[in-house]
Design an enzyme around this catalytic site. Structure first.
Site, PDB file in Angstrom:
ATOM      1  N   ARG A 243       0.857  -1.182   0.000  1.00 27.79           N
ATOM      2  CA  ARG A 243       0.000   0.000   0.000  1.00 27.79           C
ATOM      3  C   ARG A 243       0.896   1.237   0.000  1.00 27.79           C
ATOM      4  O   ARG A 243       1.901   1.294   0.743  1.00 27.79           O
ATOM      5  CB  ARG A 243      -0.911   0.024   1.234  1.00 27.79           C
ATOM      6  CG  ARG A 243      -2.081  -0.954   1.166  1.00 27.79           C
ATOM      7  CD  ARG A 243      -3.102  -0.559   0.117  1.00 27.79           C
ATOM      8  NE  ARG A 243      -4.249  -1.447   0.055  1.00 27.79           N
ATOM      9  CZ  ARG A 243      -4.339  -2.539  -0.728  1.00 27.79           C
ATOM     10  NH1 ARG A 243      -3.336  -2.877  -1.524  1.00 27.79           N
ATOM     11  NH2 ARG A 243      -5.433  -3.272  -0.740  1.00 27.79           N
ATOM     12  N   GLU A 272      -3.686   7.385  -4.883  1.00 26.23           N
ATOM     13  CA  GLU A 272      -3.898   6.665  -6.139  1.00 26.23           C
ATOM     14  C   GLU A 272      -5.188   7.158  -6.750  1.00 26.23           C
ATOM     15  O   GLU A 272      -6.183   7.242  -6.025  1.00 26.23           O
ATOM     16  CB  GLU A 272      -3.988   5.154  -5.897  1.00 26.23           C
ATOM     17  CG  GLU A 272      -2.660   4.575  -5.485  1.00 26.23           C
ATOM     18  CD  GLU A 272      -2.691   3.076  -5.263  1.00 26.23           C
ATOM     19  OE1 GLU A 272      -3.737   2.432  -5.553  1.00 26.23           O
ATOM     20  OE2 GLU A 272      -1.686   2.530  -4.813  1.00 26.23           O
ATOM     21  N   HIS A 291      -0.810   0.300  -9.691  1.00 24.72           N
ATOM     22  CA  HIS A 291      -1.433  -0.702  -8.816  1.00 24.72           C
ATOM     23  C   HIS A 291      -1.958  -1.896  -9.625  1.00 24.72           C
ATOM     24  O   HIS A 291      -3.171  -2.156  -9.663  1.00 24.72           O
ATOM     25  CB  HIS A 291      -2.549  -0.074  -7.973  1.00 24.72           C
ATOM     26  CG  HIS A 291      -2.841  -0.852  -6.720  1.00 24.72           C
ATOM     27  ND1 HIS A 291      -3.260  -0.279  -5.552  1.00 24.72           N
ATOM     28  CD2 HIS A 291      -2.772  -2.187  -6.455  1.00 24.72           C
ATOM     29  CE1 HIS A 291      -3.451  -1.208  -4.630  1.00 24.72           C
ATOM     30  NE2 HIS A 291      -3.150  -2.392  -5.165  1.00 24.72           N
TER      31      HIS A 291
HETATM   32  C1  DGY Z   1      -5.294  -6.193  -2.946  1.00 27.77           C
HETATM   33  O1  DGY Z   1      -6.088  -7.066  -3.268  1.00 27.77           O
HETATM   34  O2  DGY Z   1      -5.256  -5.721  -1.812  1.00 27.77           O
HETATM   35  C2  DGY Z   1      -4.350  -5.736  -3.976  1.00 27.77           C
HETATM   36  O3  DGY Z   1      -3.679  -4.598  -3.610  1.00 27.77           O
HETATM   37  C3  DGY Z   1      -5.073  -5.566  -5.301  1.00 27.77           C
HETATM   38  O4  DGY Z   1      -4.127  -5.504  -6.309  1.00 27.77           O
END
Ligand code: DGY
Length: 329
Positions: A243, A272, A291
């Site tokens: 993240r 983002e 992402h």
């Molecule tokens: C999640 O599922 O948390 C991922 O970051 C998606 O790509």
């Protein structure tokens, strides 16, 4: 990501089955979750716009829904829950769930589910791709070809980091972190798994590459700040597929400008999408992706299926197969 299990968790009350529930889905998703939900007898509304829903749109979508299938781009907070009095279940189309206020869901007795496991390999593959791209300077090398700087075979040009024998610190030793470890071991890297009780700064000081796989919680926000970067080996590489807010981007940009770090390779940013004029993008030796950790056909379809199955179970009055543990309010 590792599971940020709450210290104490609540057991949700048993709910009666809803044979024909209203389900809202915040976007068109792979895995045909709407078909699975309709086949289970539910009425499904799917938001068709491609851009993430605004808070107002989310509230309008959820106001008469019994269940919500949302993505990590949708913020599910107290005000959304207040606007959705019938809501009894939320399925997040993601393994991470920092976009959902769990305490607010717990206080309302709303079940929350996620989609673990099915995106582990996809995300670990991408972390490895970023690691290799940063270690071997692929974006820079490719730009040289396209922009006419490939004059000759240069024995001293574009020298990078060789992985065999290099040390990788995996911060957050959950499913995805371990899968990255398997891949890195196959490249001959030395591994150090760093859990929440380990001395992070000491581990950072030993690593040639640091890969982040911790969940975003209040405790991990800016885990990699100026002091953590100062603890890293000079010339180390930072990879983040977890993240964005795990990293203080101002401190990271500064370290890249100063050449304190060799490179950073990020699949996630804060915010983002990252605006094109964000100062981070002016930093050298930086790779940024939008992402795409779980973006394989297989993973994204399986996520849709798991999210739908979570809601189908909750609406039948059963426990979700992939529940998120809710904190006691
Ligand atoms: C999640 O599922 O948390 C991922 O970051 C998606 O790509």
């Amino acid at each position: 990501m590792t599971d940020p299990s709450p210290a104490t968790e609540i057991a949700l009350p048993q709910r009666a089955a809803l044979a024909r529930a209203r389900v809202a889905i915040t976007g068109e998703l792979p895995g045909s979750p709407e078909r699975l939900l309709r086949d289970a007898g539910h009425d499904v509304v799917v938001r068709s716009a491609a851009s993430p829903a605004t808070p107002e749109e989310l509230r309008a979508l959820a106001e008469d829904a019994d269940a919500l299938l949302c993505t990590l781009a949708d913020r599910v907070d107290q005000s959304l829950l207040d606007a959705a009095p019938r809501l009894r279940a939320i399925a997040n189309y993601a393994v991470g769930y920092d976009n959902i206020e769990l305490a607010a869901a717990a206080a309302r007795g709303v079940a929350v589910g996620n989609t673990p496991d099915v995106l582990t390999d996809a995300t670990a593959d991408l972390a490895m791709a970023l690691l290799l791209a940063a270690a071997r300077r692929l974006p820079e090398a490719e730009a040289d070809v396209r922009e006419g700087r490939w004059d000759d075979w240069n024995p001293r040009g574009l020298l990078g980091l060789e992985l065999r024998g290099a040390r990788l610190a995996i911060v957050g030793a959950g499913r995805i972190g371990q899968a990255v470890g398997e891949r890195a071991a196959a490249f001959g890297m030395e591994l150090e798994l760093v859990g929440r009780d380990d001395d992070l700064h000491a581990a950072l000081g030993r690593a040639d590459v640091v890969s982040l796989h911790a969940p975003l919680t209040p405790a991990t926000r800016h885990l990699i700040d100026a002091s953590a970067i100062a603890a890293m080996k000079p010339g180390a590489i930072l990879v983040n597929t977890a993240r964005g807010p795990l990293v203080d981007q101002v401190a990271l940009a500064d370290a890249l400008h100063r050449g304190r770090l060799r490179a950073a390779a990020l699949d996630v940013t804060d915010p983002e999408p990252l605006p094109v004029d964000d100062p981070l993008l002016a930093a050298p030796n930086l790779i940024v992706l939008p992402h795409i950790g779980s973006a394989t056909e297989r993973a994204r379809a399986a996520m849709g299926e798991r999210a739908a199955r979570n809601l189908i179970a909750a609406l039948a009055g059963d426990p979700m197969p992939w529940p998120v543990r809710l904190p006691s309010p």
